[in-house]
Design an enzyme around this catalytic site. Structure first.
Site, short mmCIF file in Angstrom:
data_model
loop_
_atom_site.label_atom_id
_atom_site.label_comp_id
_atom_site.label_asym_id
_atom_site.label_seq_id
_atom_site.Cartn_x
_atom_site.Cartn_y
_atom_site.Cartn_z
N TYR A 351 0.85 -1.15 0.11
CA TYR A 351 -0.01 -0.01 0.17
C TYR A 351 0.74 1.17 0.16
CZ TYR A 351 -3.20 -3.46 2.55
OH TYR A 351 -3.79 -4.56 3.16
N CYS A 378 15.29 -10.66 -2.61
CA CYS A 378 15.64 -10.52 -3.67
C CYS A 378 14.33 -9.78 -4.61
CB CYS A 378 15.95 -11.78 -4.40
SG CYS A 378 17.21 -12.66 -3.37
N TYR A 408 -1.01 -5.87 11.45
CA TYR A 408 -0.64 -6.11 10.03
C TYR A 408 0.78 -6.36 9.67
CZ TYR A 408 -5.61 -4.88 9.95
OH TYR A 408 -6.84 -4.74 10.40
N1 PLP Z 1 -13.41 -5.32 10.21
C1 PLP Z 1 -13.49 -5.76 8.89
C2 PLP Z 1 -14.44 -6.50 8.27
C3 PLP Z 1 -12.18 -5.50 8.55
O1 PLP Z 1 -12.10 -6.05 7.03
C4 PLP Z 1 -11.01 -4.76 8.77
C5 PLP Z 1 -9.87 -4.52 8.37
O2 PLP Z 1 -9.57 -4.84 7.33
C6 PLP Z 1 -11.46 -4.50 10.24
C7 PLP Z 1 -12.36 -4.56 10.95
C8 PLP Z 1 -10.30 -3.69 10.92
O3 PLP Z 1 -10.01 -2.57 10.23
P1 PLP Z 1 -8.67 -1.64 11.03
O4 PLP Z 1 -7.73 -2.61 11.71
O5 PLP Z 1 -8.32 -0.78 10.15
O6 PLP Z 1 -9.46 -1.23 12.32
#
Ligand code: PLP
Length: 449
Positions: A351, A378, A408
């Site tokens: 991203y 690589c 993440y």
């Molecule tokens: N709920 C759903 C359905 C999601 O897809 C996501 C993130 O992709 C989240 C909650 C959590 O989002 P965030 O970590 O941005 O709060």
């Protein structure tokens, strides 16, 4: 430019106010995270190393929980979005903090169960649950499914019928709201792969079909409009669209939705330019919009849920790396290569996500050396961050810290280039403990026959 923005602090430390209040600098010029010297941690546990600040995770859970209680009342609650960072200890903390959770796979359910989490409080998402996932979830007593589409509802109905139960379920709808975030992490628009659109009439169709199914109980609706959301009134607008749909279903079909889940997505501070969100105030604003809409539409307010992932865990995290090479291409560009990269943090590659990088053992030195912090894979896209300012003296053996990596990173990590995944070390009251072990070379061949 001085290394980071340094200000006040205690006798032995200075606080760095730009990112998060759990970051400081010791009088020896070392980066301190959650009360621990990061250079000592790098030497003790090795690098790459994920750090997590347990007190910060708990603090964030409490902020969200109290805001929900204050503004929406009993029943309404935040659910931790497991996908942000999933391992056994996090579910023990969620149990202790009395947090609900969402999960998106059998793997997340399994991990939660292994940690003793009460899975009847969990909501099972994803846009394509397999029959095996559905069967596993029901077998283990999942609380709620959040079905993305009618195929899934039918599959849940079939599996529930086999066991003679009535499975609670919500429908994920797309309210058609653009959250003004990067495309790959915005999901609530009509043409998204997630959910069923209200605008096209398909949401009503799937609602009626679900209400007709004997083995599922429709308890409400869900939406998730995107992530890293700072824009004003996005959640309020989504809530109003969803409540208008709920009122429509009541009027036309006498169906009462008991729950409305507004998804995750509040933004967190990756760099100095990201604002600080006051969660109590933000939740208060959503609650005001929800109450106003319910009054106007003449419906009872459903239980309101939200699913913060990064909001709970992102700034509780930091990653430490050791510098290998410093390459200066005269007249062009400088590179600082570290001993991790896209396998432990793929977010820049995915991203172009922003991060703050600091020289953990050189915090008192001027940061005027512009460089790209890159990984060891690589792959030329293996970049942690570009246009970073670090001290000009950076060399092999120095420690680079990347802030706000709690969400993440570990959960998106891979073994690309056959690199073992780093451990997670939890920090609590100035002490540290390993909560996920570093993968070994043997681990890499564990499933090879
Ligand atoms: N709920 C759903 C359905 C999601 O897809 C996501 C993130 O992709 C989240 C909650 C959590 O989002 P965030 O970590 O941005 O709060």
């Amino acid at each position: 430019m001085e290394n980071p923005s340094l200000t006040g602090g205690t006798k032995n430390e200075r606080k760095i106010e730009m990112i998060c209040d759990n970051i400081a600098v010791s009088k020896e010029g070392r980066l301190v995270f959650a009360g621990c010297d990061t250079v000592d941690l790098a030497h003790k546990y090795g690098t790459p190393l994920y750090l997590l600040d347990e007190n910060k995770i708990r603090e964030k859970c409490r902020i969200y929980k109290e805001a929900f209680k204050k503004h929406f009342g009993e029943g309404s609650k935040p659910l931790y979005a497991s996908k942000a960072n999933c391992f056994k200890r996090i579910y023990e903390i969620m149990t202790e903090e009395d947090m609900g959770i969402d999960v998106v796979s059998s793997g997340e359910i399994y991990t939660a169960l292994k940690a003793g989490y009460d899975i009847s409080k969990a909501y099972f998402h994803s846009n394509n649950k397999t029959d095996e996932d559905i069967s596993y979830a029901i077998e283990n007593g999942i609380g709620y499914f959040v079905a993305d589409n009618i195929e899934e509802v039918k599959a849940v109905d079939r599996e529930a019928a086999k066991r003679g139960i009535r499975q609670k379920l919500l429908l994920r709808l797309s309210p058609g709201i653009d959250p003004h975030t990067y495309e790959a992490i915005s999901t609530g628009e009509v043409d998204s792969k997630f959910g069923t659109a209200i605008e096209t009439g398909q949401a009503e169709e799937i609602t009626l079909l679900t209400l007709d199914m004997p083995n599922v109980e429709l308890v409400g609706f869900h939406c998730h409009i995107g992530s890293q959301v700072f824009a004003e009134d996005v959640f309020e607008r989504a809530a109003v669209v969803m409540l208008e749909f709920i009122a429509d279903m009541k009027k036309k079909h006498d169906y009462t939705a008991l729950q409305l889940d507004l998804g995750g997505g509040y933004g967190v501070r990756y760099t100095e330019s990201d604002p600080v969100l006051d969660i109590d105030q933000k939740v208060g604003e959503v609650a005001a919009a929800v109450k106003e809409a319910c009054n106007r539409l003449g419906i009872e307010m459903p239980e309101i849920h939200m699913e913060p992932g990064r909001g709970i865990i992102a700034d509780a995290g930091m990653t430490l790396y050791t510098v290998g090479t410093v390459k200066k291409i005269t007249g062009y560009k400088n590179y600082v290569s570290i001993d991790g990269g896209m396998p432990d943090n793929p977010r820049y590659a995915l991203y172009k996500s922003s991060y703050t990088c600091l020289a953990a053992n050189k915090m008192n030195e001027e940061a005027d050396f512009k460089c790209s912090v890159v990984g060891r894979c690589c792959e030329s896209g293996d970049i942690i961050q570009e246009n970073v300012l670090l001290p000009g003296s950076m060399r092999r053996g120095d420690i680079v810290s990347v802030c706000t990596t709690g969400a993440y990173n570990y959960s998106m990590a891979s073994n690309y280039n056959r690199l073992p995944r780093p451990p997670i070390v939890m920090l609590r009251n100035g002490e540290s403990y390993v909560t996920v072990k570093r993968e070994s070379l043997e681990d890499l061949c564990r499933n090879d026959i």
